[in-house]
Design a protein around this motif. Structure first.
Motif, PDB file in Angstrom:
ATOM      1  N   ARG A  59       0.817  -1.209   0.000  1.00 22.58           N
ATOM      2  CA  ARG A  59       0.000   0.000   0.000  1.00 22.58           C
ATOM      3  C   ARG A  59       0.857   1.269   0.000  1.00 22.58           C
ATOM      4  O   ARG A  59       0.492   2.280  -0.571  1.00 22.58           O
ATOM      5  CB  ARG A  59      -0.943   0.007   1.211  1.00 22.58           C
ATOM      6  CG  ARG A  59      -1.868   1.211   1.161  1.00 22.58           C
ATOM      7  CD  ARG A  59      -2.979   1.111   2.173  1.00 22.58           C
ATOM      8  NE  ARG A  59      -3.738   2.341   2.147  1.00 22.58           N
ATOM      9  CZ  ARG A  59      -3.512   3.386   2.929  1.00 22.58           C
ATOM     10  NH1 ARG A  59      -2.558   3.355   3.825  1.00 22.58           N
ATOM     11  NH2 ARG A  59      -4.253   4.470   2.835  1.00 22.58           N
ATOM     12  N   CYS A  87      -5.137  -7.457   2.956  1.00 26.37           N
ATOM     13  CA  CYS A  87      -4.058  -7.037   3.847  1.00 26.37           C
ATOM     14  C   CYS A  87      -4.085  -7.959   5.062  1.00 26.37           C
ATOM     15  O   CYS A  87      -4.404  -9.131   4.926  1.00 26.37           O
ATOM     16  CB  CYS A  87      -4.222  -5.561   4.227  1.00 26.37           C
ATOM     17  SG  CYS A  87      -5.753  -5.195   5.126  1.00 26.37           S
ATOM     18  N   ARG A  92      -6.466  -1.791   5.476  1.00 24.74           N
ATOM     19  CA  ARG A  92      -5.598  -1.219   4.445  1.00 24.74           C
ATOM     20  C   ARG A  92      -6.065  -1.595   3.043  1.00 24.74           C
ATOM     21  O   ARG A  92      -5.952  -0.796   2.112  1.00 24.74           O
ATOM     22  CB  ARG A  92      -4.148  -1.647   4.646  1.00 24.74           C
ATOM     23  CG  ARG A  92      -3.475  -0.952   5.813  1.00 24.74           C
ATOM     24  CD  ARG A  92      -2.079  -1.447   6.024  1.00 24.74           C
ATOM     25  NE  ARG A  92      -2.129  -2.820   6.533  1.00 24.74           N
ATOM     26  CZ  ARG A  92      -1.084  -3.619   6.660  1.00 24.74           C
ATOM     27  NH1 ARG A  92       0.115  -3.209   6.300  1.00 24.74           N
ATOM     28  NH2 ARG A  92      -1.209  -4.827   7.163  1.00 24.74           N
TER      29      ARG A  92
END
Length: 129
Positions: A59, A87, A92
């Motif tokens: 990310r 994730c 995320r």
């Protein structure tokens, strides 16, 4: 100035992107038009492993990996295939899915519960070196 919390940002992202359960995601495992994308950091993947055959696009560098004009572009992110992001917990990946959606990536979703949920749903994993 009003500051939004991380929780508020994740809630907003979840409202803006499609979410699949881990069970729904695993059913798509052999679909040639689906790519699983692990947005965790490299050290997390090394410690816990990753979903076998997934693409890594952390990310922290996602916008650069997704940009076809970037020297670090990850071609899978512009493949036109459905991208299933995950994730460690689902937060995320929700934020990452919203980012990709805002960049114009058309078929992006995230997996609720992240990697642990995918493992529990029977996702085959592999170690990362």
């Amino acid at each position: 100035m009003t500051t939004k919390s991380a929780k508020e940002l994740v809630t907003s992202a979840n409202a803006d992107v499609e979410t699949l359960s881990a069970d729904e995601a695993i059913k798509l495992r052999n679909d040639p038009n689906v790519i699983f994308v692990d947005v965790r950091e490299t050290d997390e993947r090394r410690k816990a492993g990753t979903l076998k055959g997934s693409v890594h696009a952390s990310r922290g560098f996602l916008e650069f990996f997704a940009d076809p004009d970037s020297p670090t572009h990850v071609k899978a992110l512009s493949s036109g295939k459905r991208l299933l992001l995950y994730c460690a917990s689902g937060s995320r990946s929700a934020l990452a899915a919203k980012t990709l959606k805002s960049m114009g990536v058309p078929k992006v979703v995230h997996v609720a519960g992240g990697f642990p949920a995918l493992q529990k749903a029977g996702g085959e994993t592999e170690n990362v070196k």
